[in-house]
Design a protein around this motif. Structure first.
Motif, mmCIF file in Angstrom:
data_model
loop_
_atom_site.group_PDB
_atom_site.id
_atom_site.type_symbol
_atom_site.label_atom_id
_atom_site.label_comp_id
_atom_site.label_asym_id
_atom_site.label_seq_id
_atom_site.Cartn_x
_atom_site.Cartn_y
_atom_site.Cartn_z
ATOM 1 N N LEU A 111 -62.110 30.110 17.747
ATOM 2 C CA LEU A 111 -62.421 29.133 18.794
ATOM 3 C C LEU A 111 -62.721 27.771 18.175
ATOM 4 O O LEU A 111 -62.195 26.744 18.628
ATOM 5 C CB LEU A 111 -63.619 29.608 19.621
ATOM 6 C CG LEU A 111 -64.148 28.622 20.679
ATOM 7 C CD1 LEU A 111 -63.079 28.326 21.712
ATOM 8 C CD2 LEU A 111 -65.413 29.180 21.336
ATOM 9 N N VAL A 112 -63.554 27.751 17.126
ATOM 10 C CA VAL A 112 -63.908 26.484 16.474
ATOM 11 C C VAL A 112 -62.676 25.834 15.854
ATOM 12 O O VAL A 112 -62.449 24.631 16.004
ATOM 13 C CB VAL A 112 -64.987 26.719 15.399
ATOM 14 C CG1 VAL A 112 -65.284 25.416 14.650
ATOM 15 C CG2 VAL A 112 -66.263 27.260 16.028
ATOM 16 N N ALA A 113 -61.861 26.629 15.153
ATOM 17 C CA ALA A 113 -60.649 26.100 14.532
ATOM 18 C C ALA A 113 -59.674 25.590 15.584
ATOM 19 O O ALA A 113 -59.006 24.561 15.382
ATOM 20 C CB ALA A 113 -59.979 27.176 13.681
ATOM 21 N N SER A 114 -59.586 26.281 16.707
ATOM 22 C CA SER A 114 -58.702 25.847 17.795
ATOM 23 C C SER A 114 -59.149 24.509 18.363
ATOM 24 O O SER A 114 -58.316 23.640 18.669
ATOM 25 C CB SER A 114 -58.676 26.897 18.909
ATOM 26 O OG SER A 114 -58.180 28.132 18.436
ATOM 27 N N VAL B 202 -58.230 18.680 18.807
ATOM 28 C CA VAL B 202 -58.651 17.287 18.662
ATOM 29 C C VAL B 202 -57.619 16.502 17.852
ATOM 30 O O VAL B 202 -57.270 15.368 18.197
ATOM 31 C CB VAL B 202 -60.044 17.205 17.996
ATOM 32 C CG1 VAL B 202 -60.380 15.763 17.626
ATOM 33 C CG2 VAL B 202 -61.112 17.776 18.911
ATOM 34 N N VAL B 203 -57.115 17.128 16.773
ATOM 35 C CA VAL B 203 -56.089 16.472 15.961
ATOM 36 C C VAL B 203 -54.802 16.318 16.754
ATOM 37 O O VAL B 203 -54.155 15.260 16.724
ATOM 38 C CB VAL B 203 -55.829 17.286 14.673
ATOM 39 C CG1 VAL B 203 -54.645 16.704 13.898
ATOM 40 C CG2 VAL B 203 -57.075 17.307 13.797
ATOM 41 N N ASP C 253 -44.993 19.851 15.875
ATOM 42 C CA ASP C 253 -45.045 20.551 14.590
ATOM 43 C C ASP C 253 -46.461 21.008 14.267
ATOM 44 O O ASP C 253 -46.663 22.110 13.739
ATOM 45 C CB ASP C 253 -44.530 19.638 13.479
ATOM 46 C CG ASP C 253 -43.023 19.420 13.547
ATOM 47 O OD1 ASP C 253 -42.362 20.168 14.297
ATOM 48 O OD2 ASP C 253 -42.519 18.507 12.869
ATOM 49 N N THR C 254 -47.447 20.172 14.582
ATOM 50 C CA THR C 254 -48.842 20.540 14.338
ATOM 51 C C THR C 254 -49.246 21.726 15.191
ATOM 52 O O THR C 254 -49.937 22.646 14.724
ATOM 53 C CB THR C 254 -49.777 19.346 14.630
ATOM 54 O OG1 THR C 254 -49.418 18.248 13.778
ATOM 55 C CG2 THR C 254 -51.233 19.716 14.379
ATOM 56 N N GLN C 255 -48.811 21.725 16.439
ATOM 57 C CA GLN C 255 -49.119 22.840 17.336
ATOM 58 C C GLN C 255 -48.514 24.140 16.808
ATOM 59 O O GLN C 255 -49.184 25.183 16.776
ATOM 60 C CB GLN C 255 -48.589 22.552 18.738
ATOM 61 C CG GLN C 255 -48.914 23.651 19.745
ATOM 62 C CD GLN C 255 -48.341 23.351 21.131
ATOM 63 O OE1 GLN C 255 -47.540 22.440 21.301
ATOM 64 N NE2 GLN C 255 -48.749 24.123 22.118
ATOM 65 N N ILE C 256 -47.261 24.081 16.371
ATOM 66 C CA ILE C 256 -46.587 25.276 15.834
ATOM 67 C C ILE C 256 -47.313 25.779 14.593
ATOM 68 O O ILE C 256 -47.601 26.978 14.449
ATOM 69 C CB ILE C 256 -45.117 24.955 15.504
ATOM 70 C CG1 ILE C 256 -44.326 24.689 16.790
ATOM 71 C CG2 ILE C 256 -44.479 26.112 14.725
ATOM 72 C CD1 ILE C 256 -42.922 24.154 16.540
ATOM 73 N N GLY C 257 -47.622 24.870 13.657
ATOM 74 C CA GLY C 257 -48.275 25.254 12.419
ATOM 75 C C GLY C 257 -49.658 25.850 12.643
ATOM 76 O O GLY C 257 -50.004 26.887 12.063
ATOM 77 N N ILE D 256 -52.303 14.421 8.565
ATOM 78 C CA ILE D 256 -51.087 14.400 9.389
ATOM 79 C C ILE D 256 -50.987 13.074 10.144
ATOM 80 O O ILE D 256 -49.900 12.522 10.323
ATOM 81 C CB ILE D 256 -51.085 15.580 10.377
ATOM 82 C CG1 ILE D 256 -51.023 16.900 9.601
ATOM 83 C CG2 ILE D 256 -49.915 15.490 11.354
ATOM 84 C CD1 ILE D 256 -51.198 18.127 10.462
ATOM 85 N N LYS D 257 -52.142 12.542 10.572
ATOM 86 C CA LYS D 257 -52.189 11.274 11.296
ATOM 87 C C LYS D 257 -52.470 10.105 10.358
ATOM 88 O O LYS D 257 -51.809 9.061 10.415
ATOM 89 C CB LYS D 257 -53.274 11.346 12.375
ATOM 90 C CG LYS D 257 -53.460 10.053 13.174
ATOM 91 C CD LYS D 257 -52.292 9.766 14.092
ATOM 92 C CE LYS D 257 -52.574 8.565 14.988
ATOM 93 N NZ LYS D 257 -51.451 8.271 15.899
#
Length: 332
Positions: free
Chosen positions: A161-164, A169-170, A181-185, A299-300
């Motif tokens: 949950l915390v990692a999600s 946020v990112v 790509d971030t969502q997939i990874g 990434i950003k």
């Protein structure tokens, strides 16, 4: 020390072979990759030891031998080749040919998949760090903070949950292909973490029971450790392209560097260094957590490898210093 004799020999042979085929320029790049891999993986060695010391000797030896082969061939070669193959119209064999014959073009394809690879490795490392932070402890480094989080690990999948939330946020701050790509990874990383921490053990136990085999816990621990070790490899594998696009030099340099990481792990395990420095385990996990967060931020907003490795090494150095101070006070 005797633990580093084999890595020293392999590195000498590897550098000599690269020098023979690619000259001094290739040899220097190989040495640079060995140093980068070794320095970036100090936290890797410490975290691996905390898992490795709970495993039977049989699987400890397997991690040092077969695990090294998996780390070199699997994560430094097959994994990026598979990613490039999956994101292009080339099949696996064509991608291998591209890697060896057209290094610059292969480098461009890997760079194109960098967001997926980085976010996968980052979220996995964040999960490792959060899991440690929430776990019950007998030793506290930052007692006031750690006691507030302790016991949270008893809540089902709270680290996920915390990692999600962190990944969300990112993701909100991104757009277009980077966001996808971030969502997939991140989703893939979370799924793999859940599988190796919750499902692998049950599957291995069931298989071993059916086959009449023993040491199921050791096998499941070995599988988890390989995934954990792999998550540390992504930044080094991607960063290696900044040194050279030649896959041969990359494999030799990163492979020899991985040999030093295994030697360091063996040294920490056999000499009981973790027990001598009571806060070292804390420092390594918090370094891993910070590295994962910085990889996601990168990434950003690109974060230089010097900064990420410097922060990680700084946290570990602080934990060693705190451990030495504790030992001195205890001796008085």
């Amino acid at each position: 020390m005797r633990y580093f004799l084999l890595p020293n020999l392999l590195s000498f042979i590897g550098v000599c072979v690269i020098w023979w085929f690619y000259g001094w320029n290739g040899a220097i790049k190989t040495v640079l990759l060995i140093l980068i891999e070794g320095i970036l993986s100090v936290d890797n060695s410490v975290v691996n030891v905390t898992t490795l010391k709970t495993m039977p000797p049989k699987y400890q030896r397997a991690f040092m031998t077969w695990g090294w082969l998996i780390a070199v061939v699997g994560m430094r070669f097959i994994f990026p080749v598979g990613i490039v193959s999956a994101t292009t119209e080339m099949n696996f064999v064509e991608t291998i040919q591209l890697a060896f014959n057209h290094g610059e073009e292969y480098k461009d394809h890997v760079e194109g998949a960098k967001t997926v690879i980085s976010s996968f490795g980052a979220i996995f490392m964040i999960l490792i760090g959060i899991k440690f932070l929430l776990a019950d402890k007998e030793v506290y480094w930052f007692e006031a903070i750690e006691k507030k989080f302790q016991g949270g690990g008893g809540i089902e999948a709270v680290e996920v949950l915390v990692a999600s939330i962190i990944s969300f946020v990112v993701w909100v701050g991104l757009d277009g292909q980077s966001a996808r790509d971030t969502q997939i990874g991140c989703e893939t990383g979370i799924l793999v973490f859940l599988i190796v921490t919750n499902c692998i053990g049950s599957l291995v136990n069931a298989f071993c029971k059916k086959a009449g085999l023993l040491a199921a816990s050791g096998l499941s621990g070995f599988i988890y450790l390989e995934f954990q070790d792999a998550s540390f490899s992504f930044d080094g594998t991607i960063g290696a392209f900044a040194v050279t696009p030649l896959i041969t030099i990359m494999l030799v340099g990163l492979g020899c560097g991985a040999g030093y990481v295994r030697a360091m792990t063996l040294y920490l395990l056999k000499e009981g260094v973790i027990d001598q420095y009571r806060y070292l385990e804390h420092g390594a996990h918090y370094a891993v957590l910070s590295l994962g967060i910085m990889m996601l931020i990168g990434i950003k907003f690109p974060v230089h490898e010097v900064v990420t490795s410097g922060v990680g090494l700084g946290i570990i150095a602080l934990s060693v210093y705190s451990s030495i101070r504790f030992n001195r006070k205890k001796a008085l």
